[in-house]
Design an enzyme around this catalytic site. Structure first.
Site, PDB file in Angstrom:
ATOM      1  N   ASN A  44      27.078  52.062 141.554  1.00 24.26           N
ATOM      2  CA  ASN A  44      27.450  52.848 140.373  1.00 24.26           C
ATOM      3  C   ASN A  44      26.214  53.254 139.555  1.00 24.26           C
ATOM      4  O   ASN A  44      26.357  53.801 138.466  1.00 24.26           O
ATOM      5  CB  ASN A  44      28.450  52.087 139.478  1.00 24.26           C
ATOM      6  CG  ASN A  44      27.823  50.892 138.786  1.00 24.26           C
ATOM      7  OD1 ASN A  44      26.701  50.496 139.111  1.00 24.26           O
ATOM      8  ND2 ASN A  44      28.547  50.302 137.853  1.00 24.26           N
ATOM      9  N   LEU A  73      38.348  49.381 146.970  1.00 18.42           N
ATOM     10  CA  LEU A  73      37.683  50.344 147.849  1.00 18.42           C
ATOM     11  C   LEU A  73      38.393  50.328 149.204  1.00 18.42           C
ATOM     12  O   LEU A  73      38.637  49.252 149.757  1.00 18.42           O
ATOM     13  CB  LEU A  73      36.207  49.935 148.012  1.00 18.42           C
ATOM     14  CG  LEU A  73      35.324  50.761 148.941  1.00 18.42           C
ATOM     15  CD1 LEU A  73      35.181  52.195 148.430  1.00 18.42           C
ATOM     16  CD2 LEU A  73      33.938  50.126 149.072  1.00 18.42           C
ATOM     17  N   ARG A 116      41.342  42.718 154.913  1.00 20.89           N
ATOM     18  CA  ARG A 116      42.083  43.787 155.609  1.00 20.89           C
ATOM     19  C   ARG A 116      41.358  44.272 156.862  1.00 20.89           C
ATOM     20  O   ARG A 116      41.970  44.503 157.891  1.00 20.89           O
ATOM     21  CB  ARG A 116      42.322  44.971 154.650  1.00 20.89           C
ATOM     22  CG  ARG A 116      43.121  46.111 155.278  1.00 20.89           C
ATOM     23  CD  ARG A 116      43.346  47.276 154.329  1.00 20.89           C
ATOM     24  NE  ARG A 116      42.150  47.953 153.904  1.00 20.89           N
ATOM     25  CZ  ARG A 116      41.442  48.808 154.665  1.00 20.89           C
ATOM     26  NH1 ARG A 116      41.827  49.074 155.904  1.00 20.89           N
ATOM     27  NH2 ARG A 116      40.352  49.387 154.191  1.00 20.89           N
ATOM     28  N   TYR A 155      26.486  35.933 133.662  1.00 21.36           N
ATOM     29  CA  TYR A 155      25.936  36.049 135.023  1.00 21.36           C
ATOM     30  C   TYR A 155      26.140  34.736 135.787  1.00 21.36           C
ATOM     31  O   TYR A 155      26.736  34.728 136.864  1.00 21.36           O
ATOM     32  CB  TYR A 155      24.455  36.390 134.911  1.00 21.36           C
ATOM     33  CG  TYR A 155      23.735  36.623 136.220  1.00 21.36           C
ATOM     34  CD1 TYR A 155      23.870  37.824 136.920  1.00 21.36           C
ATOM     35  CD2 TYR A 155      22.877  35.650 136.749  1.00 21.36           C
ATOM     36  CE1 TYR A 155      23.172  38.052 138.100  1.00 21.36           C
ATOM     37  CE2 TYR A 155      22.175  35.877 137.930  1.00 21.36           C
ATOM     38  CZ  TYR A 155      22.326  37.076 138.603  1.00 21.36           C
ATOM     39  OH  TYR A 155      21.628  37.307 139.771  1.00 21.36           O
ATOM     40  N   TYR A 169      38.881  32.187 149.813  1.00 19.31           N
ATOM     41  CA  TYR A 169      39.259  33.117 150.903  1.00 19.31           C
ATOM     42  C   TYR A 169      38.927  32.504 152.267  1.00 19.31           C
ATOM     43  O   TYR A 169      39.650  32.708 153.245  1.00 19.31           O
ATOM     44  CB  TYR A 169      38.552  34.470 150.737  1.00 19.31           C
ATOM     45  CG  TYR A 169      39.349  35.464 149.910  1.00 19.31           C
ATOM     46  CD1 TYR A 169      39.367  35.393 148.518  1.00 19.31           C
ATOM     47  CD2 TYR A 169      40.090  36.471 150.525  1.00 19.31           C
ATOM     48  CE1 TYR A 169      40.090  36.293 147.761  1.00 19.31           C
ATOM     49  CE2 TYR A 169      40.821  37.385 149.775  1.00 19.31           C
ATOM     50  CZ  TYR A 169      40.815  37.292 148.400  1.00 19.31           C
ATOM     51  OH  TYR A 169      41.546  38.190 147.662  1.00 19.31           O
ATOM     52  N   THR A 185      13.152  36.982 143.568  1.00 17.10           N
ATOM     53  CA  THR A 185      12.608  37.863 144.597  1.00 17.10           C
ATOM     54  C   THR A 185      11.919  39.040 143.924  1.00 17.10           C
ATOM     55  O   THR A 185      12.366  39.497 142.864  1.00 17.10           O
ATOM     56  CB  THR A 185      13.761  38.315 145.520  1.00 17.10           C
ATOM     57  OG1 THR A 185      14.335  37.151 146.114  1.00 17.10           O
ATOM     58  CG2 THR A 185      13.289  39.252 146.612  1.00 17.10           C
TER      59      THR A 185
HETATM   60  P1  NAD Z   1      19.341  45.353 140.995  1.00 16.12           P
HETATM   61  O1  NAD Z   1      19.798  45.366 139.587  1.00 16.12           O
HETATM   62  O2  NAD Z   1      18.104  46.095 141.350  1.00 16.12           O
HETATM   63  O3  NAD Z   1      20.476  45.848 141.980  1.00 16.12           O
HETATM   64  C1  NAD Z   1      21.850  45.693 141.707  1.00 16.12           C
HETATM   65  C2  NAD Z   1      22.562  46.966 142.134  1.00 16.12           C
HETATM   66  O4  NAD Z   1      23.970  46.808 141.874  1.00 16.12           O
HETATM   67  C3  NAD Z   1      22.098  48.197 141.337  1.00 16.12           C
HETATM   68  O5  NAD Z   1      21.835  49.262 142.209  1.00 16.12           O
HETATM   69  C4  NAD Z   1      23.283  48.494 140.425  1.00 16.12           C
HETATM   70  O6  NAD Z   1      23.367  49.850 140.044  1.00 16.12           O
HETATM   71  C5  NAD Z   1      24.440  48.013 141.274  1.00 16.12           C
HETATM   72  N1  NAD Z   1      25.650  47.703 140.500  1.00 16.12           N
HETATM   73  C6  NAD Z   1      25.743  46.972 139.353  1.00 16.12           C
HETATM   74  N2  NAD Z   1      27.023  46.903 138.964  1.00 16.12           N
HETATM   75  C7  NAD Z   1      27.760  47.600 139.873  1.00 16.12           C
HETATM   76  C8  NAD Z   1      29.138  47.897 140.012  1.00 16.12           C
HETATM   77  N3  NAD Z   1      30.045  47.462 139.121  1.00 16.12           N
HETATM   78  N4  NAD Z   1      29.544  48.647 141.071  1.00 16.12           N
HETATM   79  C9  NAD Z   1      28.637  49.107 141.975  1.00 16.12           C
HETATM   80  N5  NAD Z   1      27.324  48.857 141.895  1.00 16.12           N
HETATM   81  C10 NAD Z   1      26.885  48.108 140.855  1.00 16.12           C
HETATM   82  O7  NAD Z   1      19.183  43.804 141.406  1.00 16.12           O
HETATM   83  P2  NAD Z   1      18.632  43.135 142.732  1.00 16.12           P
HETATM   84  O8  NAD Z   1      17.480  42.301 142.351  1.00 16.12           O
HETATM   85  O9  NAD Z   1      18.511  44.119 143.819  1.00 16.12           O
HETATM   86  O10 NAD Z   1      19.823  42.118 143.056  1.00 16.12           O
HETATM   87  C11 NAD Z   1      20.792  42.385 144.060  1.00 16.12           C
HETATM   88  C12 NAD Z   1      21.735  41.204 144.158  1.00 16.12           C
HETATM   89  O11 NAD Z   1      21.012  40.020 144.478  1.00 16.12           O
HETATM   90  C13 NAD Z   1      22.494  40.917 142.863  1.00 16.12           C
HETATM   91  O12 NAD Z   1      23.821  40.564 143.182  1.00 16.12           O
HETATM   92  C14 NAD Z   1      21.764  39.746 142.264  1.00 16.12           C
HETATM   93  O13 NAD Z   1      22.613  38.945 141.482  1.00 16.12           O
HETATM   94  C15 NAD Z   1      21.297  39.016 143.528  1.00 16.12           C
HETATM   95  N6  NAD Z   1      20.105  38.199 143.245  1.00 16.12           N
HETATM   96  C16 NAD Z   1      18.881  38.800 143.080  1.00 16.12           C
HETATM   97  C17 NAD Z   1      17.774  38.019 142.774  1.00 16.12           C
HETATM   98  C18 NAD Z   1      16.398  38.602 142.600  1.00 16.12           C
HETATM   99  O14 NAD Z   1      15.462  37.863 142.267  1.00 16.12           O
HETATM  100  N7  NAD Z   1      16.161  39.878 142.831  1.00 16.12           N
HETATM  101  C19 NAD Z   1      17.917  36.624 142.635  1.00 16.12           C
HETATM  102  C20 NAD Z   1      19.178  36.077 142.784  1.00 16.12           C
HETATM  103  C21 NAD Z   1      20.272  36.861 143.095  1.00 16.12           C
END
Ligand code: NAD
Ligand code: UDP
Length: 326
Positions: A44, A73, A116, A155, A169, A185
């Site tokens: 989004n 979806l 599904r 979060y 699930y 990361t």
């Molecule tokens: P990011 O914010 O760059 O990417 C998240 C993406 O999700 C974005 O493109 C955003 O637009 C999209 N998004 C947010 N809400 C949405 C919604 N309701 N519908 C559709 N898209 C949506 O963050 P990232 O670092 O790439 O993280 C990706 C995933 O990995 C996340 O779930 C995050 O919690 C998890 N994570 C990341 C890290 C890290 O250090 N980067 C650490 C732990 C967990």
């Protein structure tokens, strides 16, 4: 190591990546396409950008869809990587109710889709489910120390609830699930205004602006380069023995945030001064993954040293900031 990205593909799959235009998601889409799969990227654009996947849109195996995962979806896929969720504390705290909805409603919708379509589904969970840990390093058996009512709770608790849904699930519907607990990361494709520590420090250093350490800088994190992390996500998805087991993915090399600031300033050849700001509420004091499960289950260990990864990330931001000012 990013070995799985280089492996030849045996079966072509239709793979959904939610949050695919984000930092990690964009690298994941690249690697899955490189393996010969069809990739449907839904996002989004809350924190993600078209720019991170612009180089993929002409690939006939790639499809980009603007979509919010809090709505159901209906697509036909074989595998789902559920990454949609803002990950930077600054961004996930801007609209905390939406953050919880994205994690919880998003998980319900994507789990329903997996049920599904009989797809295997991987959840991008987080080290934040351990909260401010009392056990160090953090092993998957540790249940965590999380404030349920603080500013990080939207979060932390929502990601914990998403894990609960995944495991229900798994038990109730025999769904094939993978749960990756991702630790900090970093790397190319991070947004310059992302707000997380590595991108903040690098952007500040490249602009010769003050580098903002929160608190006294003695809190620790363990930083994993994005290519290592994405290799681990794909390895976990492809590992049937990973069904129904949370798996930490991160680099166990731990560093104080103050030392990270010094390192970034030196590697960027910057004249920035380090300044100290107030520590945000509930900021974890220390964090380091125990990755023994990933090692034994997947044969996965991160290969990119912090200095090497920081140099690559600095080069990426240097190039993108220069383009912005040109
Ligand atoms: P990011 O914010 O760059 O990417 C998240 C993406 O999700 C974005 O493109 C955003 O637009 C999209 N998004 C947010 N809400 C949405 C919604 N309701 N519908 C559709 N898209 C949506 O963050 P990232 O670092 O790439 O993280 C990706 C995933 O990995 C996340 O779930 C995050 O919690 C998890 N994570 C990341 C890290 C890290 O250090 N980067 C650490 C732990 C967990
Ligand atoms: N941090 C900092 N300066 C910044 C951004 C973050 O000192 O400009 C600190 C933050 O307080 C935390 C650590 O760096 O202790 C990692 O923060 P980040 O937001 O990257 O992720 P977190 O691990 O807290 O989710």
């Amino acid at each position: 190591m990013n070995s799985s990205a280089e492996r030849p593909v045996t079966t072509q799959k239709r793979i959904l990546v939610t949050g695919g235009a984000g930092f990690i998601g964009s690298h994941l889409c690249e690697d899955l396409l490189a393996q010969g799969h069809e990739v449907l990227c839904v996002d989004n654009f809350y924190t993600g950008r078209r720019a991170t996947v612009a180089h993929l849109v002409d690939n006939p195996m790639f499809e980009l869809m603007r979509f919010d995962v809090t709505f159901p979806l209906y697509v036909e896929v074989d595998e789902i990587y559920n990454l949609a969720c803002p990950a930077s504390p600054i961004h996930y705290q801007l609209d905390p109710v939406q953050t919880t909805k994205t994690c919880v409603h998003g998980a319900i919708n994507m789990l329903g889709l997996a049920k599904r379509t009989k797809s295997t589904i991987l959840q991008a969970s987080t080290s934040e489910i351990y909260g401010d840990p009392e056990v160090h390093p953090q092993h998957e058996d540790y249940w965590g120390n999380v404030n349920p009512i603080g500013s990080r709770s939207c979060y932390d608790e929502a990601k914990r609830c998403a894990e609960t849904l995944f495991f229900d699930y798994f038990r109730q519907n025999s769904l094939e699930i993978r749960v990756a607990r991702i630790f900090n990361t970093y790397g190319p494709h991070m947004h310059p205004n992302d707000g997380r520590v590595v991108s903040n420090f690098i952007v500040q250093a490249l602009r010769n602006e003050p580098v903002t350490v929160y608190g006294d800088g003695t809190q620790t994190r363990s930083f994993c380069f994005v290519s290592d992390l994405v290799g681990g996500l794909i390895d976990l998805m492809n590992c049937p023995e990973g069904n129904g087991l949370p798996v930490n993915l991160g680099n166990p090399s731990e560093i104080e945030v103050g030392a990270l600031a010094e390192s970034v300033v030196a590697l960027a050849g910057s004249s920035s001064k380090i300044v100290y700001k107030q520590l945000p509420e509930d900021d974890p004091r220390k964090r380091c993954p125990d990755v023994s499960r990933a090692e034994s289950l997947l044969g996965w260990t991160p290969g990119v040293e912090l200095e090497q990864g920081l140099k690559e990330t600095i080069a990426y931001f240097d190039a993108s900031l220069s383009r912005e000012t040109a």
